[in-house]
Write a protein that holds these residues in place. Structure first.
Motif, PDB file in Angstrom:
ATOM      1  N   LEU A  28       0.927  -1.347  -0.046  1.00 25.94           N
ATOM      2  CA  LEU A  28      -0.076   0.020   0.113  1.00 25.94           C
ATOM      3  C   LEU A  28       1.012   1.223  -0.087  1.00 25.94           C
ATOM      4  CD1 LEU A  28      -2.679   1.230   0.011  1.00 25.94           C
ATOM      5  CD2 LEU A  28      -2.698   1.075   2.567  1.00 25.94           C
ATOM      6  N   THR A  29       1.128   1.688  -1.246  1.00 29.17           N
ATOM      7  CA  THR A  29       1.887   2.951  -1.316  1.00 29.17           C
ATOM      8  C   THR A  29       1.046   3.866  -2.317  1.00 29.17           C
ATOM      9  OG1 THR A  29       3.051   2.249  -3.410  1.00 29.17           O
ATOM     10  CG2 THR A  29       4.012   1.818  -1.249  1.00 29.17           C
ATOM     11  N   PHE A  30       1.342   5.312  -2.198  1.00 29.10           N
ATOM     12  CA  PHE A  30       0.698   6.274  -3.004  1.00 29.10           C
ATOM     13  C   PHE A  30       1.031   6.029  -4.356  1.00 29.10           C
ATOM     14  CE2 PHE A  30      -1.321   9.498   0.120  1.00 29.10           C
ATOM     15  CZ  PHE A  30      -1.739   8.404   0.974  1.00 29.10           C
ATOM     16  N   PRO A  31       2.213   5.497  -4.771  1.00 24.70           N
ATOM     17  CA  PRO A  31       2.623   5.385  -6.421  1.00 24.70           C
ATOM     18  C   PRO A  31       1.824   3.932  -6.819  1.00 24.70           C
ATOM     19  CG  PRO A  31       4.501   5.651  -4.992  1.00 24.70           C
ATOM     20  CD  PRO A  31       3.565   5.591  -4.174  1.00 24.70           C
ATOM     21  N   ALA A  32       1.521   3.108  -5.898  1.00 22.50           N
ATOM     22  CA  ALA A  32       0.876   2.171  -6.275  1.00 22.50           C
ATOM     23  C   ALA A  32      -0.612   2.359  -6.318  1.00 22.50           C
ATOM     24  CB  ALA A  32       1.151   0.716  -5.534  1.00 22.50           C
ATOM     25  N   LEU A  33      -1.167   3.147  -5.435  1.00 22.78           N
ATOM     26  CA  LEU A  33      -2.627   3.489  -5.742  1.00 22.78           C
ATOM     27  C   LEU A  33      -2.750   4.382  -6.845  1.00 22.78           C
ATOM     28  CD1 LEU A  33      -3.551   4.590  -1.807  1.00 22.78           C
ATOM     29  CD2 LEU A  33      -4.380   2.899  -3.346  1.00 22.78           C
TER      30      LEU A  33
END
Length: 184
Positions: A28-33
């Motif tokens: 759960l990372t912002f780049p992945a989101l």
């Protein structure tokens, strides 16, 4: 505009559920989101200030649905013992649900105090659902019994998540412990 923001927020939450259930906290990372939703990374920050904020909202959205499913299973039971069995079985059935896996994937230590309190309150509501049935069974301290019963459920959840035993065997063992262990 509001409808668009609502749809984007829902897409981000759905992506977060998938990431958490597939890869745990690290996934759960912002780049992945951003990648999963097609948004720019900076846009993700317009919706959530942190990973903890994402998880907090997942709990606010998903936990009531989960609790309603447990309550519905209990309502279908004809006896207090049946309600206890339904309480245990339905929670353990939901372990495989993506909503549940997402919420438990992140440890409480990563959440701020407000988020931990909301999760604690939600779990308290779940425990409160079984107190009446335990009282009907004649337990002298139904609230305490409910807390201990939830401990059995929580331990069974961890065993199922570990994958060390057959989930059906864990469920049967937990139901057996619940029914034999909560009689006053």
């Amino acid at each position: 505009m509001a409808e668009h923001r609502s749809m984007q927020r829902a897409a981000l939450l759905d992506a977060a559920r998938s990431l958490l259930s597939e890869g745990g906290t690290e996934a759960l990372t912002f780049p992945a989101l951003a990648e999963r939703t097609g948004l720019a990374r900076s846009s993700v920050y317009e919706y959530f200030r942190s990973r903890a904020a994402v998880v907090e909202e997942l709990c606010e959205v998903d936990f009531p649905v989960w609790a309603a499913e447990v309550a519905a299973a209990m309502e279908r039971a004809a006896s207090a013992e049946g309600k206890v069995e339904a309480y245990v079985r339905q929670q353990l059935t939901l372990v495989g649900d993506r909503r549940h896996r997402a919420v438990v994937a992140i440890s409480a230590s990563e959440l701020d105090t407000g988020a931990r309190e909301k999760i604690r309150a939600a779990h308290g509501g779940l425990v409160a659902m079984i107190v009446e049935a335990l009282g009907e069974m004649g337990h002298e301290q139904p609230r305490l019994a409910a807390m201990l019963l939830q401990g059995v459920v929580d331990a069974a959840v961890r065993r199922i998540e570990l994958g060390a035993e057959d989930p059906a065997a864990v469920t049967e063992a937990a139901v057996g412990m619940a029914l034999r262990g909560v009689k006053g």
